[in-house]
Design a protein around this motif. Structure first.
Motif, PDB file in Angstrom:
ATOM      1  N   LEU A  27      -9.807  -0.174  -3.627  1.00  0.00           N
ATOM      2  CA  LEU A  27      -8.458   0.386  -3.522  1.00  0.00           C
ATOM      3  C   LEU A  27      -7.460  -0.684  -3.069  1.00  0.00           C
ATOM      4  CD1 LEU A  27      -6.734   3.012  -3.621  1.00  0.00           C
ATOM      5  CD2 LEU A  27      -7.302   3.304  -1.216  1.00  0.00           C
ATOM      6  N   ILE A  28      -7.833  -1.443  -2.052  1.00  0.00           N
ATOM      7  CA  ILE A  28      -6.952  -2.499  -1.554  1.00  0.00           C
ATOM      8  C   ILE A  28      -6.760  -3.578  -2.621  1.00  0.00           C
ATOM      9  CG2 ILE A  28      -6.681  -4.328   0.160  1.00  0.00           C
ATOM     10  CD1 ILE A  28      -8.249  -2.476   2.112  1.00  0.00           C
ATOM     11  N   ALA A  29      -7.826  -3.954  -3.290  1.00  0.00           N
ATOM     12  CA  ALA A  29      -7.742  -4.989  -4.327  1.00  0.00           C
ATOM     13  C   ALA A  29      -6.806  -4.576  -5.460  1.00  0.00           C
ATOM     14  CB  ALA A  29      -9.133  -5.296  -4.878  1.00  0.00           C
ATOM     15  N   ARG A  30      -6.792  -3.285  -5.765  1.00  0.00           N
ATOM     16  CA  ARG A  30      -5.921  -2.769  -6.825  1.00  0.00           C
ATOM     17  C   ARG A  30      -4.499  -2.537  -6.325  1.00  0.00           C
ATOM     18  NH1 ARG A  30      -7.165   2.185  -8.213  1.00  0.00           N
ATOM     19  NH2 ARG A  30      -8.789   2.515  -6.699  1.00  0.00           N
ATOM     20  N   GLY A  31      -4.308  -2.615  -5.023  1.00  0.00           N
ATOM     21  CA  GLY A  31      -2.978  -2.376  -4.464  1.00  0.00           C
ATOM     22  C   GLY A  31      -2.632  -0.912  -4.360  1.00  0.00           C
ATOM     23  N   GLY A  32      -3.631  -0.062  -4.270  1.00  0.00           N
ATOM     24  CA  GLY A  32      -3.390   1.371  -4.128  1.00  0.00           C
ATOM     25  C   GLY A  32      -3.279   2.056  -5.471  1.00  0.00           C
ATOM     26  N   THR A  33      -2.513   3.110  -5.491  1.00  0.00           N
ATOM     27  CA  THR A  33      -2.281   3.876  -6.714  1.00  0.00           C
ATOM     28  C   THR A  33      -0.783   3.985  -6.922  1.00  0.00           C
ATOM     29  OG1 THR A  33      -2.130   6.002  -5.599  1.00  0.00           O
ATOM     30  CG2 THR A  33      -4.345   5.281  -6.237  1.00  0.00           C
ATOM     31  N   GLU A  34      -0.379   4.569  -8.008  1.00  0.00           N
ATOM     32  CA  GLU A  34       1.050   4.739  -8.267  1.00  0.00           C
ATOM     33  C   GLU A  34       1.721   5.576  -7.186  1.00  0.00           C
ATOM     34  OE1 GLU A  34      -1.144   5.779 -11.000  1.00  0.00           O
ATOM     35  OE2 GLU A  34      -1.161   3.696 -11.625  1.00  0.00           O
ATOM     36  N   ASP A  35       0.963   6.417  -6.501  1.00  0.00           N
ATOM     37  CA  ASP A  35       1.520   7.326  -5.501  1.00  0.00           C
ATOM     38  C   ASP A  35       1.693   6.702  -4.119  1.00  0.00           C
ATOM     39  OD1 ASP A  35       1.533   9.289  -7.451  1.00  0.00           O
ATOM     40  OD2 ASP A  35      -0.434  10.059  -6.857  1.00  0.00           O
ATOM     41  N   THR A  36       1.095   5.532  -3.897  1.00  0.00           N
ATOM     42  CA  THR A  36       1.188   4.928  -2.568  1.00  0.00           C
ATOM     43  C   THR A  36       2.359   3.965  -2.503  1.00  0.00           C
ATOM     44  OG1 THR A  36      -0.295   3.109  -3.131  1.00  0.00           O
ATOM     45  CG2 THR A  36      -1.307   5.075  -2.150  1.00  0.00           C
ATOM     46  N   ALA A  37       2.825   3.743  -1.298  1.00  0.00           N
ATOM     47  CA  ALA A  37       3.939   2.808  -1.101  1.00  0.00           C
ATOM     48  C   ALA A  37       3.523   1.379  -1.419  1.00  0.00           C
ATOM     49  CB  ALA A  37       4.426   2.897   0.342  1.00  0.00           C
ATOM     50  N   ALA A  38       2.238   1.115  -1.429  1.00  0.00           N
ATOM     51  CA  ALA A  38       1.741  -0.241  -1.655  1.00  0.00           C
ATOM     52  C   ALA A  38       1.422  -0.502  -3.120  1.00  0.00           C
ATOM     53  CB  ALA A  38       0.489  -0.469  -0.803  1.00  0.00           C
ATOM     54  N   CYS A  47      -2.663   4.018   6.887  1.00  0.00           N
ATOM     55  CA  CYS A  47      -2.185   5.365   6.561  1.00  0.00           C
ATOM     56  C   CYS A  47      -2.227   5.633   5.054  1.00  0.00           C
ATOM     57  CB  CYS A  47      -0.789   5.593   7.111  1.00  0.00           C
ATOM     58  SG  CYS A  47       0.452   4.447   6.501  1.00  0.00           S
ATOM     59  N   ASP A  48      -1.937   4.617   4.232  1.00  0.00           N
ATOM     60  CA  ASP A  48      -2.010   4.780   2.780  1.00  0.00           C
ATOM     61  C   ASP A  48      -3.448   4.980   2.308  1.00  0.00           C
ATOM     62  OD1 ASP A  48       0.736   4.584   2.406  1.00  0.00           O
ATOM     63  OD2 ASP A  48       0.665   2.399   2.162  1.00  0.00           O
ATOM     64  N   ILE A  49      -4.362   4.206   2.878  1.00  0.00           N
ATOM     65  CA  ILE A  49      -5.779   4.327   2.519  1.00  0.00           C
ATOM     66  C   ILE A  49      -6.282   5.710   2.896  1.00  0.00           C
ATOM     67  CG2 ILE A  49      -8.107   3.448   2.965  1.00  0.00           C
ATOM     68  CD1 ILE A  49      -6.703   0.706   3.586  1.00  0.00           C
ATOM     69  N   GLN A  50      -5.928   6.135   4.098  1.00  0.00           N
ATOM     70  CA  GLN A  50      -6.316   7.452   4.612  1.00  0.00           C
ATOM     71  C   GLN A  50      -5.832   8.551   3.671  1.00  0.00           C
ATOM     72  OE1 GLN A  50      -4.744   7.999   8.574  1.00  0.00           O
ATOM     73  NE2 GLN A  50      -4.870  10.208   8.402  1.00  0.00           N
ATOM     74  N   GLU A  51      -4.607   8.454   3.226  1.00  0.00           N
ATOM     75  CA  GLU A  51      -4.022   9.476   2.361  1.00  0.00           C
ATOM     76  C   GLU A  51      -4.695   9.495   0.984  1.00  0.00           C
ATOM     77  OE1 GLU A  51       0.221  10.237   0.199  1.00  0.00           O
ATOM     78  OE2 GLU A  51       0.276   9.564   2.283  1.00  0.00           O
ATOM     79  N   VAL A  52      -4.865   8.330   0.379  1.00  0.00           N
ATOM     80  CA  VAL A  52      -5.455   8.260  -0.958  1.00  0.00           C
ATOM     81  C   VAL A  52      -6.893   8.782  -0.960  1.00  0.00           C
ATOM     82  CG1 VAL A  52      -6.217   6.701  -2.800  1.00  0.00           C
ATOM     83  CG2 VAL A  52      -3.981   6.382  -1.748  1.00  0.00           C
ATOM     84  N   LEU A  53      -7.660   8.417   0.064  1.00  0.00           N
ATOM     85  CA  LEU A  53      -9.072   8.807   0.115  1.00  0.00           C
ATOM     86  C   LEU A  53      -9.294  10.146   0.805  1.00  0.00           C
ATOM     87  CD1 LEU A  53     -10.710   5.358   0.883  1.00  0.00           C
ATOM     88  CD2 LEU A  53     -10.339   6.456  -1.335  1.00  0.00           C
ATOM     89  N   ASP A  54      -8.232  10.733   1.349  1.00  0.00           N
ATOM     90  CA  ASP A  54      -8.309  12.013   2.053  1.00  0.00           C
ATOM     91  C   ASP A  54      -9.376  11.975   3.149  1.00  0.00           C
ATOM     92  OD1 ASP A  54      -7.527  14.626   2.628  1.00  0.00           O
ATOM     93  OD2 ASP A  54      -9.017  15.494   1.259  1.00  0.00           O
TER      94      ASP A  54
END
Length: 111
Positions: A27-38, A47-54
């Motif tokens: 996830l970090i290597a990809r820079g998150g998803t379209e929905d994350t601020a990153a 907080c972004d990792i937590q949200e994406v992975l629930d």
């Protein structure tokens, strides 16, 4: 960067063997998803990792600590937030060392 001690190799292998840690690293290597601020960077906040992975923050933090202890992540603090990025040099050194120790042809490691 070298990671040729047996201890360092074991730490990295152990960190990569956990499916959650592998997922976090990916996830970090990809820079998150379209929905994350990153979405436009290769750095992510807990907080972004937590949200994406629930997942709960404590669980994400535990896995980030294991990845960081293995040398697979860089950490940058900004205010009260911690941002993580993949330590590409360590990953490359790990792959190179495995290749050297087990005589893997270059085409297997780089493809």
């Amino acid at each position: 960067m070298t990671c040729c001690t047996n201890e360092q190799l074991s730490l990295i292998a152990r960190a990569l063997s956990d499916p959650i840690r592998y997922q976090i690293l990916d996830l970090i290597a990809r820079g998150g998803t379209e929905d994350t601020a990153a979405c436009c960077t290769t750095e992510m906040c807990v907080c972004d990792i937590q949200e994406v992975l629930d997942m709960k923050q404590s669980k994400v933090s535990y896995h980030l600590k294991e990845l960081k202890n293995a040398g697979l992540l860089h950490e940058r603090k900004q205010g009260k937030w911690n941002y993580y990025s993949v330590n590409q040099a360590m990953l490359k050194a790990f792959c190179d060392e495995l290749s050297r120790r087990f005589h893997l042809p270059d085409r297997l490691v780089t493809s």
